[in-house]
Write a protein that holds these residues in place. Structure first.
Motif, mmCIF file in Angstrom:
data_model
loop_
_atom_site.group_PDB
_atom_site.id
_atom_site.type_symbol
_atom_site.label_atom_id
_atom_site.label_comp_id
_atom_site.label_asym_id
_atom_site.label_seq_id
_atom_site.Cartn_x
_atom_site.Cartn_y
_atom_site.Cartn_z
ATOM 1 N N GLN A 107 0.839 -1.205 0.000
ATOM 2 C CA GLN A 107 0.000 0.000 0.000
ATOM 3 C C GLN A 107 0.873 1.253 0.000
ATOM 4 O OE1 GLN A 107 -2.568 1.800 -0.807
ATOM 5 N NE2 GLN A 107 -4.054 0.647 0.463
ATOM 6 N N ASN A 108 0.314 2.357 -0.477
ATOM 7 C CA ASN A 108 1.051 3.626 -0.458
ATOM 8 C C ASN A 108 1.158 4.176 0.958
ATOM 9 O OD1 ASN A 108 1.969 4.152 -3.090
ATOM 10 N ND2 ASN A 108 -0.086 4.739 -3.766
ATOM 11 N N PRO A 109 2.212 4.957 1.246
ATOM 12 C CA PRO A 109 2.450 5.456 2.609
ATOM 13 C C PRO A 109 1.252 6.229 3.161
ATOM 14 C CG PRO A 109 4.357 5.863 1.219
ATOM 15 C CD PRO A 109 3.275 5.369 0.310
ATOM 16 N N GLY A 110 0.928 5.956 4.416
ATOM 17 C CA GLY A 110 -0.140 6.671 5.100
ATOM 18 C C GLY A 110 -1.512 6.072 4.934
ATOM 19 N N TRP A 111 -1.674 5.180 3.945
ATOM 20 C CA TRP A 111 -2.981 4.563 3.707
ATOM 21 C C TRP A 111 -3.054 3.166 4.355
ATOM 22 C CZ3 TRP A 111 -6.643 7.690 2.336
ATOM 23 C CH2 TRP A 111 -6.362 8.815 1.551
#
Length: 647
Positions: free
Chosen positions: A643-647
């Motif tokens: 997953q992309n950072p922060g999500w």
């Protein structure tokens, strides 16, 4: 004729084979598996059918001029909307209001209904079949080569679009066999630099086979040419060189489950040089085929002031003008009464002969911070102009006769609306502004249409749904040939292709990359000043030297960077670029955490109307919001995805 090519998504109907559970499971990871092979073979028996399949590949191009669906319009901060529930419920506006999420992502192009992986799959199927000389037997060799190049471009463009959204993505160069196992489609993301190299390499391959320009203007306008491919290559390399992807420490630790790092942790200056070289190559290819900055040549009676504005407005709205490198014909043929028609969304009731005409929706409302962005008439920011005082920007002032081509003579409006550059008056309409049209009631630009936006006035509100919430309308996107049809709720206008790439955009791309690569230099100013000259402004050095309280700003890379960024945001305003530029520059965390404000439209007196009203406090969480979330379910079923950072 050409509007028919891309107006509707023409997808070839195929009969899906009822596969076992394993194939069904495959589709949940990423849609790269082809449909029924027998049906696909039938699509490549004749030239006519193969071209239909090529149009299917084109049909996935995002409609950048679609008010509800385009990210560039309503997912950022360039325009705001009056209210939820009328036209814009459950749309990309929810992104601007902070509702993006990983459970059911808004504008999900990964595995949603409009997945670009499906588009890439169609491109791969087309390329693989048309490359086979035993198929499409009636297709001429030269045309075969061109069609393959178009599909290669589209495949590269769809990868690029996904790269902008998600960052590192899988490279899908071939359609997997229909017999592929779940393990074979559990593909992982490739590093950003690898994706960039793949896209630009594919664009080079396509460019060599594409025509320099469209020869059949009656049926093929909007299809891909060599200058378009080179321009997109420049745009890809500009993204790769920009702070979001070039040594961004926020993403340095992002890696696949197997340990592969997905972002380069070190800054690479050479990326800017590559972007500059690519932009220059695109400029040269475009100019060799006759592209040039637009200049209005109409014979209508008008002042030099208005003619300069027409140079700016018609660079967008004059169909297929010489500045347009790539024009999209998607979503341009709709009737003016359709709510998805961009001109109707922007237009206001300026014709006093049709005061209750509902053909104009007044929806796109420009926040005050965007109105403040434009320069003074001296070509420098309002906060830098040493000869003007904009500190009391909402103070009331009366327009004079000398100002009548920009402002209604004798009308009271805000200080902010005086002494501004031509693009301010060409791009925006506001309380007290002139809105010149071809059917001017005076047959000139003197005493022509004007806007009156205060409570009780014509442009304030048609009904409880149709009104502008900030006090600034987007004039730039409305053709000067718009005309209301009496008191009937109808209007006529001239459709125009959406400017995917203008020559001015290429000039600014080149100036930006060249400054970052080598600092201020003569060629940087040459291309900046060409854009400014068409906009009625003096060159950067002359303007800052004579009028700015920071005269040395253009002499440093950092100072010139700020100038170039602002020039780009002004010149390309309302064309969908700001949304993406703020992200690649890593400036969104500042700009998209600034309140959205406007004038107080509930007031009738000037002194009360010109009070600042806070409409929304935007919230942009960095670094999370710089990249799109992959749907949580997709991550759970594919252990190879991260997953992309922060999500």
């Amino acid at each position: 004729m050409h509007n028919k090519i891309f107006f509707k998504k023409r997808v070839i109907v195929v009969v899906l084979v009822l596969l076992g559970m394993s194939a069904t499971q495959c589709r949940k990871f990423i849609d790269v598996v082809p449909d029924n092979v027998v049906t696909i073979d039938n699509a490549f028996t004749l030239k006519r059918e193969a071209e239909k399949y090529l149009f299917t590949c084109y049909s996935f191009l995002p409609a950048e001029n679609e008010p509800i669906g385009s990210l560039g319009f309503i997912a950022g901060d360039e325009v705001w909307l009056p209210k939820d529930g009328f036209l814009f419920a459950n749309t990309n506006w929810d992104i601007a209001k902070g509702s993006q999420n990983k459970v059911s992502p808004i504008y999900n192009l990964w595995d949603g209904n409009n997945s670009l992986w499906v588009a890439i799959r169609h491109c791969n199927i087309f390329i693989e079949n048309v490359k086979d000389p035993q198929k499409v037997y009636d297709l001429e060799p030269e045309l075969r080569s061109r069609w393959i190049a178009e599909a290669e471009f589209l495949k590269a463009y769809y990868h690029y679009y996904l790269l902008r959204l998600y960052g590192p993505i899988p490279i899908v160069d071939k359609a997997l066999p229909i017999s592929s196992t779940p393990e074979e489609v559990r593909i992982s993301r490739d590093p950003v630099d690898s994706v960039v190299n793949y896209i630009t390499g594919l664009l080079d391959v396509a460019a060599d086979k594409l025509p320099p320009k469209i020869s059949d203007v009656a049926t093929e306008m909007g299809r891909i040419t060599k200058p378009i491919a080179l321009a997109i290559k420049a745009r890809v390399l500009l993204l790769a060189a920009s702070p979001l992807f070039n040594g961004n420490p926020d993403f340095a630790a992002v890696k696949n489950p197997d340990g592969t790092l997905l972002f380069s942790s070190s800054y690479d200056q050479e990326k800017w040089r590559k972007a500059a070289d690519a932009a220059l190559a695109a400029i040269e290819a475009a100019t060799q085929t006759g592209h040039k900055l637009y200049k209005f040549i109409g014979l209508n009676k008008m002042s030099d002031t208005t003619r300069t504005q027409m140079n700016i407005r018609n660079a967008i709205c004059d169909p297929w003008n010489a500045e347009l490198v790539w024009g999209s014909t998607k979503n341009v043929s709709l009737a003016s009464q359709d709510p998805s028609y961009i001109q109707r969304i922007c237009m206001s009731q300026i014709d006093h002969r049709a005061p209750i005409n509902l053909a104009a929706f007044n929806q796109f409302s420009v926040p005050l911070k965007i109105a403040r962005l434009f320069y003074t008439d001296h070509g420098v920011p309002i906060e830098e102009d040493k000869t003007y005082d904009f500190s009391a920007f909402n103070a009331i002032r009366t327009a004079t006769k000398e100002e009548r081509f920009n402002l209604a003579e004798g009308y009271q409006t805000a200080r902010l609306n005086f002494d501004r550059e031509p693009r301010f008056y060409a791009d925006l309409a506001f309380d007290g502004s002139v809105w010149y049209m071809q059917n001017s009631v005076t047959e000139s630009d003197s005493a022509t249409y004007t806007v009156q936006g205060r409570k009780g006035q014509r442009n304030n509100e048609v009904n409880t749904e149709l009104f502008n919430i900030t006090g600034y309308w987007v004039k730039k996107l409305v053709s000067w040939k718009w005309a209301f049809s009496g008191t009937v709720n109808a209007a006529t206008s001239e459709n125009y292709p959406w400017p995917m790439i203008r020559l001015a955009d290429l000039y600014l791309m080149y100036a930006e990359a060249l400054n970052e690569a080598a600092g201020p230099g003569a060629e940087v100013f040459t291309y900046l000043d060409l854009v400014r000259e068409r906009a009625g402004l003096k060159g950067v050095k002359e303007s800052w030297s004579n009028y700015s309280n920071s005269p040395g700003k253009p002499d440093s890379k950092e100072g010139l960077r700020a100038i170039i960024h602002r020039e780009r945001l002004i010149e390309l305003a309302f064309e969908g670029h700001r949304f993406w530029d703020l992200r690649r520059w890593k400036e969104a965390a500042v700009e998209l955490n600034t309140p959205v404000t406007g004038w107080d439209r509930t007031q009738s007196e000037p002194g009360d109307y010109y009070r600042v009203v806070n409409l929304h406090n935007q919230k942009f969480i960095a670094p999370r919001d710089y990249l799109w979330p992959i749907r949580e379910y997709s991550i759970s079923v594919n252990p190879a995805l991260v997953q992309n950072p922060g999500w």
